[in-house]
Design a protein around this motif. Sequence first.
Motif, PDB file in Angstrom:
ATOM      1  N   THR A  59       0.837  -1.206   0.000  1.00 32.33           N
ATOM      2  CA  THR A  59       0.000   0.000   0.000  1.00 32.33           C
ATOM      3  C   THR A  59       0.869   1.252   0.000  1.00 32.33           C
ATOM      4  O   THR A  59       0.376   2.348  -0.249  1.00 32.33           O
ATOM      5  N   GLN A  60       2.146   1.111   0.281  1.00 32.15           N
ATOM      6  CA  GLN A  60       3.015   2.280   0.405  1.00 32.15           C
ATOM      7  C   GLN A  60       3.311   2.908  -0.954  1.00 32.15           C
ATOM      8  O   GLN A  60       3.305   2.238  -1.979  1.00 32.15           O
ATOM      9  N   SER A  61       3.561   4.213  -0.929  1.00 32.84           N
ATOM     10  CA  SER A  61       3.792   4.948  -2.175  1.00 32.84           C
ATOM     11  C   SER A  61       5.258   4.835  -2.594  1.00 32.84           C
ATOM     12  O   SER A  61       6.124   4.515  -1.776  1.00 32.84           O
ATOM     13  N   SER A 110       1.501   1.550  -3.831  1.00 31.37           N
ATOM     14  CA  SER A 110       0.285   2.390  -3.916  1.00 31.37           C
ATOM     15  C   SER A 110      -0.994   1.588  -4.156  1.00 31.37           C
ATOM     16  O   SER A 110      -1.885   2.017  -4.899  1.00 31.37           O
ATOM     17  N   SER A 113      -6.169   3.794   0.580  1.00 27.17           N
ATOM     18  CA  SER A 113      -6.236   4.485  -0.706  1.00 27.17           C
ATOM     19  C   SER A 113      -7.440   5.414  -0.820  1.00 27.17           C
ATOM     20  O   SER A 113      -7.481   6.284  -1.697  1.00 27.17           O
ATOM     21  N   SER A 140       1.482  10.124   0.998  1.00 29.30           N
ATOM     22  CA  SER A 140       0.134  10.033   0.416  1.00 29.30           C
ATOM     23  C   SER A 140      -0.469  11.407   0.166  1.00 29.30           C
ATOM     24  O   SER A 140      -1.657  11.520  -0.175  1.00 29.30           O
TER      25      SER A 140
END
Length: 299
Positions: free
Chosen positions: A32-34, A65, A193, A217
């Motif tokens: 989930t990290q950018s 992401s 997100s 984010s």
Amino acid sequence: MKKFLSLLLAVVLCLCGCALAEEPIVVKIASTQSPEMNAIKCLNAFAEDVKEKTGGKVIVQVYPSSQLGDQRDYLEGITMGTVEMCLIATSAIESLDERFALFGVPGLFKSSEHVHAFYETETCQEIFEKFRQDYGVMTVGLYDEGIRNVWLSEKPAASLADFQGIKLRVPEVAVYIAMFGALGFNTTPMAWSECYTGLQTGVIEGVENNVEMITSSNLTDVIKYQVKTEHIYSTLLLLMNEDVYNRMDEETRVIFMQCVEDCNKATLESFTKGQETANAQAAQAGVEVIELSEENRKA
């Protein structure tokens, strides 16, 4: 005729060689990290390292992401083998294996040194080994996320009374929902997100997370206050589907796991700098820091 037969033989041998050529093992890593975050930068370097040192036998593809879904999707995918690796919040694994609830206990871990020391203990390694036996998933790395705080978009809060009724996004993890509900927040489980839009539209009025997740984010666009609750020191685990590991030959496994270890070390070494950069970015964006008094912290 001889030339034709020679040419035909050469073509056949070439085709056979192509057929026998080993297809590379593709390893997708979901997160989930950018891309701006420390861990993802290290994983991208890991992908290059693996390709070079295995001679292209293993190709690592990093999907940051939430490109492959949210953490619940990763957890399901890695047990089924549709996702080869993932970087996932330790507490998120609790929905599959309740033994991981230990990592989400508020206030249990105080620092990076503390949590990494626990990671090396027999107790922790037993949890990982049972997880492998039960679900066919290997735990190959521990990554720091850091201290989590509450971040608000509308109004400041410095006491328990101020928290009452604030619509706070929390991850779909039982301990988070229970903890913030007990503090008086109106808890709203939501995929990370969706948080930017949620804050923009007022569906939620705040989130809780570490500073690097907030800045990477771009939530500082819609966040005004950071409340230093310091409720949990959070970590991520790098998980790997065991079947993918077993598909590698012995030499490739050794090389691959050494690359994993090098990546783990690089991530830990660069963690502090990443936190300092993110804190500076939040300050530059005008986010006001609210320190809780000792009295309110105890409450």
